[in-house]
Design a protein around this motif. Structure first.
Motif, PDB file in Angstrom:
ATOM      1  N   SER A 192     -14.551  59.204 107.481  1.00 15.63           N
ATOM      2  CA  SER A 192     -14.392  57.780 107.754  1.00 15.63           C
ATOM      3  C   SER A 192     -13.775  57.063 106.563  1.00 15.63           C
ATOM      4  N   THR A 193     -13.010  56.043 106.889  1.00 13.03           N
ATOM      5  CA  THR A 193     -12.508  55.172 105.826  1.00 13.03           C
ATOM      6  C   THR A 193     -13.605  54.160 105.491  1.00 13.03           C
ATOM      7  N   CYS A 194     -13.423  53.478 104.390  1.00 12.34           N
ATOM      8  CA  CYS A 194     -14.409  52.469 103.994  1.00 12.34           C
ATOM      9  C   CYS A 194     -14.511  51.371 105.052  1.00 12.34           C
ATOM     10  N   GLU A 195     -13.380  50.975 105.609  1.00 14.61           N
ATOM     11  CA  GLU A 195     -13.382  49.928 106.630  1.00 14.61           C
ATOM     12  C   GLU A 195     -14.172  50.374 107.860  1.00 14.61           C
ATOM     13  N   GLN A 196     -13.995  51.634 108.268  1.00 17.72           N
ATOM     14  CA  GLN A 196     -14.736  52.150 109.417  1.00 17.72           C
ATOM     15  C   GLN A 196     -16.235  52.156 109.148  1.00 17.72           C
ATOM     16  N   LEU A 197     -16.625  52.510 107.946  1.00 17.62           N
ATOM     17  CA  LEU A 197     -18.049  52.527 107.605  1.00 17.62           C
ATOM     18  C   LEU A 197     -18.636  51.121 107.619  1.00 17.62           C
ATOM     19  N   TRP A 198     -17.876  50.136 107.114  1.00 17.17           N
ATOM     20  CA  TRP A 198     -18.369  48.761 107.122  1.00 17.17           C
ATOM     21  C   TRP A 198     -18.571  48.278 108.554  1.00 17.17           C
ATOM     22  N   VAL A 199     -17.623  48.609 109.456  1.00 16.74           N
ATOM     23  CA  VAL A 199     -17.735  48.185 110.855  1.00 16.74           C
ATOM     24  C   VAL A 199     -18.917  48.872 111.528  1.00 16.74           C
ATOM     25  N   LYS A 200     -19.078  50.170 111.308  1.00 20.74           N
ATOM     26  CA  LYS A 200     -20.163  50.928 111.943  1.00 20.74           C
ATOM     27  C   LYS A 200     -21.531  50.503 111.436  1.00 20.74           C
ATOM     28  N   LYS A 201     -21.571  49.973 110.219  1.00 20.21           N
ATOM     29  CA  LYS A 201     -22.852  49.589 109.626  1.00 20.21           C
ATOM     30  C   LYS A 201     -23.560  48.522 110.462  1.00 20.21           C
ATOM     31  N   GLY A 202     -22.820  47.609 111.024  1.00 17.98           N
ATOM     32  CA  GLY A 202     -23.428  46.517 111.781  1.00 17.98           C
ATOM     33  C   GLY A 202     -23.642  46.808 113.251  1.00 17.98           C
ATOM     34  N   GLN A 203     -23.160  47.931 113.742  1.00 14.58           N
ATOM     35  CA  GLN A 203     -23.276  48.239 115.162  1.00 14.58           C
ATOM     36  C   GLN A 203     -24.624  48.878 115.484  1.00 14.58           C
ATOM     37  N   PRO A 204     -25.104  48.663 116.724  1.00 11.08           N
ATOM     38  CA  PRO A 204     -26.371  49.300 117.109  1.00 11.08           C
ATOM     39  C   PRO A 204     -26.207  50.820 117.233  1.00 11.08           C
TER      40      PRO A 204
END
Length: 94
Positions: A41-53
């Motif tokens: 994962s890229t950093c951006e993908q990790l940031w987005v996934k962090k907030g998802q259920p």
């Protein structure tokens, strides 16, 4: 004499290490997927996934780890370094 000592000391250590890894085959699978997710994962993908259920499958895995302290310890031992390194690279931890 020294070589024989190391041989006799190393064989049981390798055996017990192998037994501990084989003790939780589910942890192998889950930890492998988590490490792969963080490495690919890229950093951006990790940031987005962090907030998802979490998905139902992820919630089930988390519940399993919460209910079994030995399994949880083994899981954390396997994923901690790769996850922490990626999170550090992404500025998610100081």
């Amino acid at each position: 004499m020294t070589k024989r000592f190391w041989l006799f000391a190393a064989v049981p250590a390798v055996f017990f290490a192998g037994v501990s890894f084989a003790q939780f085959p589910v942890v192998d699978m889950i930890a492998g997927k988590v490490v792969e997710k963080y490495q690919q994962s890229t950093c951006e993908q990790l940031w987005v996934k962090k907030g998802q259920p979490k998905s139902p499958r992820e919630q089930e895995a988390i519940q399993m780890l919460r209910s079994n302290p030995e399994m949880r310890t083994e899981f954390i031992n396997r994923v901690a370094a790769p996850m922490a390194n990626k999170m550090f690279e992404c500025g998610m931890i100081p």
